[in-house]
Design a protein around this motif. Structure first.
Motif, PDB file in Angstrom:
ATOM      1  N   ALA A  57       0.456  -0.705   0.215  1.00 42.43           N
ATOM      2  CA  ALA A  57       0.105   0.006   0.125  1.00 42.43           C
ATOM      3  C   ALA A  57       0.840   1.495  -0.054  1.00 42.43           C
ATOM      4  CB  ALA A  57      -0.843   0.237   0.912  1.00 42.43           C
ATOM      5  N   GLY A  58       0.113   2.289  -0.472  1.00 40.58           N
ATOM      6  CA  GLY A  58       1.020   3.697  -0.809  1.00 40.58           C
ATOM      7  C   GLY A  58       0.429   4.349  -1.757  1.00 40.58           C
ATOM      8  N   LYS A  85       6.458   0.434  -4.697  1.00 42.02           N
ATOM      9  CA  LYS A  85       5.921  -0.480  -4.599  1.00 42.02           C
ATOM     10  C   LYS A  85       6.540  -1.702  -5.810  1.00 42.02           C
ATOM     11  CE  LYS A  85       1.724   1.002  -4.971  1.00 42.02           C
ATOM     12  NZ  LYS A  85       2.086   2.224  -4.591  1.00 42.02           N
ATOM     13  N   GLU A 130      -5.205  -2.951  -0.548  1.00 44.32           N
ATOM     14  CA  GLU A 130      -5.474  -2.683   1.271  1.00 44.32           C
ATOM     15  C   GLU A 130      -7.183  -2.857   0.777  1.00 44.32           C
ATOM     16  OE1 GLU A 130      -4.897  -0.291   4.662  1.00 44.32           O
ATOM     17  OE2 GLU A 130      -3.977   0.728   3.583  1.00 44.32           O
ATOM     18  N   ARG A 152       3.043  -1.107   4.445  1.00 42.28           N
ATOM     19  CA  ARG A 152       2.586   0.397   3.817  1.00 42.28           C
ATOM     20  C   ARG A 152       3.569   0.932   4.065  1.00 42.28           C
ATOM     21  NH1 ARG A 152      -1.829  -0.022   7.914  1.00 42.28           N
ATOM     22  NH2 ARG A 152      -3.395   0.013   6.533  1.00 42.28           N
ATOM     23  N   ARG A 175       5.505   5.128   1.323  1.00 49.19           N
ATOM     24  CA  ARG A 175       5.244   6.361   1.948  1.00 49.19           C
ATOM     25  C   ARG A 175       6.474   7.235   1.539  1.00 49.19           C
ATOM     26  NH1 ARG A 175       4.996   6.359   7.922  1.00 49.19           N
ATOM     27  NH2 ARG A 175       5.763   8.678   8.210  1.00 49.19           N
TER      28      ARG A 175
END
Length: 161
Positions: free
Chosen positions: A47-48, A54, A127, A141, A143
């Motif tokens: 996720a991100g 990713k 997600e 996750r 970022r």
């Protein structure tokens, strides 16, 4: 984070801690560490936002599993299967980009649950969509910071009931 830290860490030890990934190589190294510990039937959701890393992480997971072929973004093909390389660990990887999927029905059409018998399944943008594939899955996750480094947070999650 150093390569030595990643080499020695188990997924349990990496879980719940924010990991700073200064470079794309660090992101890929985290993926290698994750992939080295996956088995057939494992599900990893990435996720991100766009540009968070990713696909770079998925490439590392493929290296850690020892799969054949280049791991690239499956954005336009939705899913790509990477068989185990002759010198790999014997676990295939199915790499999915769920960004363009319209919902669970389209996810079901991919028959990913069938792939779980022989492969680890890695789903970008999964997600809230692909979390039904396994009773327990690894959520990563990612970022991106203003300085272009990445932050990863790993957690083991349970499928929604």
């Amino acid at each position: 984070m150093t390569d030595a830290t990643l080499t020695d860490a188990t997924l349990v030890e990496l879980t719940g801690t924010e990991l700073t990934l200064a470079t794309a190589a660090d992101t890929e190294a985290l993926g290698v560490r994750i992939g080295a510990q996956l088995s057939a039937g494992d599900v990893v959701l990435l996720a991100g936002p766009l540009g968070a890393g990713k696909t770079v992480l998925a490439r590392g997971i493929g290296r850690g599993l020892g799969v054949a072929g280049a791991v690239t973004s499956p954005t336009f093909v939705i899913a790509r299967e990477h068989p185990p390389a002759p010198d790999g660990r014997g676990v295939a990887m199915v790499h999915v980009d769920a960004y363009r999927l319209g919902g669970r029905a389209e996810l079901d059409d991919l028959d990913l649950d069938t792939d779980l018998a022989s492969a680890a399944v890695v789903v970008e943008w999964g997600e809230g969509l692909a979390d039904v594939l396994a009773q327990r899955y690894l959520l990563v996750r990612l970022r991106r910071r203003d300085d272009d480094s990445r932050v990863a947070l790993l957690s083991w999650e349970s499928a929604p009931e």
